[in-house]
Design a protein around this motif. Sequence first.
Motif, PDB file in Angstrom:
ATOM      1  N   SER A  98       0.819  -1.205   0.000  1.00 21.37           N
ATOM      2  CA  SER A  98       0.000   0.000   0.000  1.00 21.37           C
ATOM      3  C   SER A  98       0.860   1.265   0.000  1.00 21.37           C
ATOM      4  O   SER A  98       0.583   2.223  -0.735  1.00 21.37           O
ATOM      5  N   VAL A  99       1.909   1.276   0.829  1.00 19.87           N
ATOM      6  CA  VAL A  99       2.799   2.440   0.877  1.00 19.87           C
ATOM      7  C   VAL A  99       3.526   2.601  -0.458  1.00 19.87           C
ATOM      8  O   VAL A  99       3.682   3.724  -0.964  1.00 19.87           O
ATOM      9  N   THR A 100       3.960   1.498  -1.049  1.00 18.80           N
ATOM     10  CA  THR A 100       4.619   1.565  -2.349  1.00 18.80           C
ATOM     11  C   THR A 100       3.693   2.149  -3.401  1.00 18.80           C
ATOM     12  O   THR A 100       4.114   2.960  -4.243  1.00 18.80           O
ATOM     13  N   GLU A 101       2.426   1.757  -3.356  1.00 22.23           N
ATOM     14  CA  GLU A 101       1.453   2.312  -4.295  1.00 22.23           C
ATOM     15  C   GLU A 101       1.279   3.815  -4.080  1.00 22.23           C
ATOM     16  O   GLU A 101       1.138   4.580  -5.048  1.00 22.23           O
ATOM     17  N   ARG A 102       1.307   4.256  -2.821  1.00 19.83           N
ATOM     18  CA  ARG A 102       1.224   5.692  -2.539  1.00 19.83           C
ATOM     19  C   ARG A 102       2.428   6.423  -3.121  1.00 19.83           C
ATOM     20  O   ARG A 102       2.293   7.533  -3.660  1.00 19.83           O
ATOM     21  N   ILE A 103       3.605   5.828  -3.002  1.00 21.95           N
ATOM     22  CA  ILE A 103       4.805   6.450  -3.561  1.00 21.95           C
ATOM     23  C   ILE A 103       4.674   6.577  -5.073  1.00 21.95           C
ATOM     24  O   ILE A 103       4.971   7.631  -5.656  1.00 21.95           O
ATOM     25  N   VAL A 104       4.222   5.522  -5.732  1.00 25.15           N
ATOM     26  CA  VAL A 104       4.055   5.551  -7.182  1.00 25.15           C
ATOM     27  C   VAL A 104       3.056   6.631  -7.585  1.00 25.15           C
ATOM     28  O   VAL A 104       3.301   7.416  -8.512  1.00 25.15           O
ATOM     29  N   THR A 105       1.936   6.689  -6.885  1.00 22.95           N
ATOM     30  CA  THR A 105       0.911   7.688  -7.199  1.00 22.95           C
ATOM     31  C   THR A 105       1.436   9.103  -6.989  1.00 22.95           C
ATOM     32  O   THR A 105       1.203  10.005  -7.818  1.00 22.95           O
ATOM     33  N   ALA A 106       2.146   9.313  -5.879  1.00 27.23           N
ATOM     34  CA  ALA A 106       2.700  10.642  -5.605  1.00 27.23           C
ATOM     35  C   ALA A 106       3.719  11.032  -6.663  1.00 27.23           C
ATOM     36  O   ALA A 106       3.755  12.195  -7.117  1.00 27.23           O
ATOM     37  N   CYS A 107       4.554  10.089  -7.075  1.00 29.35           N
ATOM     38  CA  CYS A 107       5.551  10.381  -8.111  1.00 29.35           C
ATOM     39  C   CYS A 107       4.873  10.685  -9.442  1.00 29.35           C
ATOM     40  O   CYS A 107       5.277  11.620 -10.168  1.00 29.35           O
ATOM     41  N   ASP A 108       3.842   9.920  -9.785  1.00 27.50           N
ATOM     42  CA  ASP A 108       3.117  10.169 -11.030  1.00 27.50           C
ATOM     43  C   ASP A 108       2.530  11.571 -11.054  1.00 27.50           C
ATOM     44  O   ASP A 108       2.503  12.234 -12.100  1.00 27.50           O
ATOM     45  N   SER A 109       2.068  12.035  -9.890  1.00 31.36           N
ATOM     46  CA  SER A 109       1.409  13.341  -9.827  1.00 31.36           C
ATOM     47  C   SER A 109       2.353  14.508 -10.048  1.00 31.36           C
ATOM     48  O   SER A 109       1.913  15.618 -10.349  1.00 31.36           O
ATOM     49  N   CYS A 110       3.656  14.269  -9.893  1.00 30.16           N
ATOM     50  CA  CYS A 110       4.625  15.350 -10.095  1.00 30.16           C
ATOM     51  C   CYS A 110       5.701  14.960 -11.110  1.00 30.16           C
ATOM     52  O   CYS A 110       6.801  15.508 -11.098  1.00 30.16           O
ATOM     53  N   ASP A 111       5.351  14.023 -11.983  1.00 31.34           N
ATOM     54  CA  ASP A 111       6.218  13.624 -13.101  1.00 31.34           C
ATOM     55  C   ASP A 111       7.597  13.157 -12.635  1.00 31.34           C
ATOM     56  O   ASP A 111       8.627  13.515 -13.211  1.00 31.34           O
ATOM     57  N   ARG A 112       7.616  12.353 -11.582  1.00 33.56           N
ATOM     58  CA  ARG A 112       8.852  11.739 -11.123  1.00 33.56           C
ATOM     59  C   ARG A 112       8.783  10.233 -11.327  1.00 33.56           C
ATOM     60  O   ARG A 112       7.698   9.650 -11.335  1.00 33.56           O
ATOM     61  N   GLN A 113       9.950   9.604 -11.453  1.00 32.61           N
ATOM     62  CA  GLN A 113      10.007   8.164 -11.519  1.00 32.61           C
ATOM     63  C   GLN A 113       9.974   7.601 -10.091  1.00 32.61           C
ATOM     64  O   GLN A 113      10.672   8.098  -9.204  1.00 32.61           O
ATOM     65  N   ALA A 114       9.198   6.569  -9.886  1.00 36.70           N
ATOM     66  CA  ALA A 114       9.047   6.014  -8.539  1.00 36.70           C
ATOM     67  C   ALA A 114      10.361   5.481  -7.991  1.00 36.70           C
ATOM     68  O   ALA A 114      10.562   5.464  -6.764  1.00 36.70           O
ATOM     69  N   ASP A 115      11.267   5.059  -8.878  1.00 39.55           N
ATOM     70  CA  ASP A 115      12.527   4.510  -8.376  1.00 39.55           C
ATOM     71  C   ASP A 115      13.504   5.578  -7.908  1.00 39.55           C
ATOM     72  O   ASP A 115      14.613   5.269  -7.479  1.00 39.55           O
ATOM     73  N   THR A 116      13.089   6.856  -7.969  1.00 36.20           N
ATOM     74  CA  THR A 116      13.914   7.933  -7.399  1.00 36.20           C
ATOM     75  C   THR A 116      13.627   8.147  -5.922  1.00 36.20           C
ATOM     76  O   THR A 116      14.265   8.984  -5.282  1.00 36.20           O
ATOM     77  N   VAL A 117      12.671   7.401  -5.376  1.00 35.53           N
ATOM     78  CA  VAL A 117      12.300   7.522  -3.960  1.00 35.53           C
ATOM     79  C   VAL A 117      12.544   6.182  -3.271  1.00 35.53           C
ATOM     80  O   VAL A 117      12.006   5.151  -3.689  1.00 35.53           O
ATOM     81  N   THR A 118      13.361   6.194  -2.233  1.00 34.80           N
ATOM     82  CA  THR A 118      13.636   4.999  -1.443  1.00 34.80           C
ATOM     83  C   THR A 118      12.732   4.961  -0.216  1.00 34.80           C
ATOM     84  O   THR A 118      12.626   5.958   0.508  1.00 34.80           O
ATOM     85  N   LEU A 119      12.091   3.835  -0.004  1.00 39.36           N
ATOM     86  CA  LEU A 119      11.252   3.650   1.175  1.00 39.36           C
ATOM     87  C   LEU A 119      12.117   3.140   2.323  1.00 39.36           C
ATOM     88  O   LEU A 119      12.710   2.066   2.237  1.00 39.36           O
ATOM     89  N   LEU A 120      12.192   3.944   3.376  1.00 38.15           N
ATOM     90  CA  LEU A 120      12.908   3.563   4.587  1.00 38.15           C
ATOM     91  C   LEU A 120      11.880   3.154   5.634  1.00 38.15           C
ATOM     92  O   LEU A 120      11.080   3.985   6.088  1.00 38.15           O
ATOM     93  N   ALA A 121      11.874   1.886   6.000  1.00 38.15           N
ATOM     94  CA  ALA A 121      10.939   1.377   6.999  1.00 38.15           C
ATOM     95  C   ALA A 121      11.459   1.720   8.391  1.00 38.15           C
ATOM     96  O   ALA A 121      12.507   1.225   8.809  1.00 38.15           O
ATOM     97  N   VAL A 122      10.733   2.565   9.107  1.00 37.11           N
ATOM     98  CA  VAL A 122      11.135   2.975  10.450  1.00 37.11           C
ATOM     99  C   VAL A 122      10.663   1.905  11.426  1.00 37.11           C
ATOM    100  O   VAL A 122       9.476   1.772  11.714  1.00 37.11           O
ATOM    101  N   SER A 123      11.628   1.154  11.925  1.00 34.65           N
ATOM    102  CA  SER A 123      11.307  -0.072  12.659  1.00 34.65           C
ATOM    103  C   SER A 123      11.602   0.015  14.148  1.00 34.65           C
ATOM    104  O   SER A 123      11.661  -1.015  14.829  1.00 34.65           O
ATOM    105  N   LYS A 124      11.768   1.213  14.676  1.00 32.50           N
ATOM    106  CA  LYS A 124      12.012   1.355  16.109  1.00 32.50           C
ATOM    107  C   LYS A 124      10.864   0.760  16.901  1.00 32.50           C
ATOM    108  O   LYS A 124       9.696   0.887  16.536  1.00 32.50           O
TER     109      LYS A 124
END
Length: 232
Positions: free
Chosen positions: A12-38
């Motif tokens: 779901s989070v990955t899909e949000r990243i893709v959608t957000a990138c599409d909305s501003c003409d960015r490639q999704a692979d330019t954003v790294t998802l860092l899972a905050v696991s504390k």
Amino acid sequence: MRKGSIPENLNSVTERIVTACDSCDRQADTVTLLAVSKTRPAEDLRVAYNAGQRHFGENYLQEALDKQETLADCEITWHFIGPLQSNKTRDVAEHFHWLHSLDRLKIARRLSEQRPPELPPLNVCLQVNIDDEDSKSGVTPEKLSELAAAVAVLPNLQLRGLMAIPAPRGANDDQRTPFLQLAELLKDLRTQLPEQPLDTLSMGMSGDMEAAIFSGATIVRIGTDIFGSRKR
């Protein structure tokens, strides 16, 4: 609180990243998802790892070291994202790939001195207190240039970019303002330090990820929307 399983939430989070990138003409692979696991048990990290997640962010040093030992069989990229005291720099220098919260030259010097020679330079982001909040760590924008220049010459650190945790704003457009300010500061640093690979903006969390991506985030730090509410 999270509603699905960890793999479902990662998707779901990955899909949000893709959608957000599409909305501003960015490639999704330019954003790294860092899972905050504390505060999450190592078993939860393993579930996320088995679902394809590779970057994990920890705030509490001893907890992180314990997880690293438990998950030694996993090829994880470990990010330390919490405030760092000078008496804990050695463990970060020896056991992490990234530090996002560097805001003092004293800490930077200790990290460089303590980084084992067989390891590549420690990737660091300078934390900027973009809203000048007393409750948050970070260098002020006015002192950023001086700190960046001093860190850039340390032999065992690699200055990669900037990190910030802005105060929450009500509207998405308003939330973009501090992120865009951080992006502008990074642009200025690129001019000042052209030899440095200043390619990283670590900004955006579960509640403001879209605004951060619109503003140029290259790493988004997501915890709650992957793992649920913190255990403590």
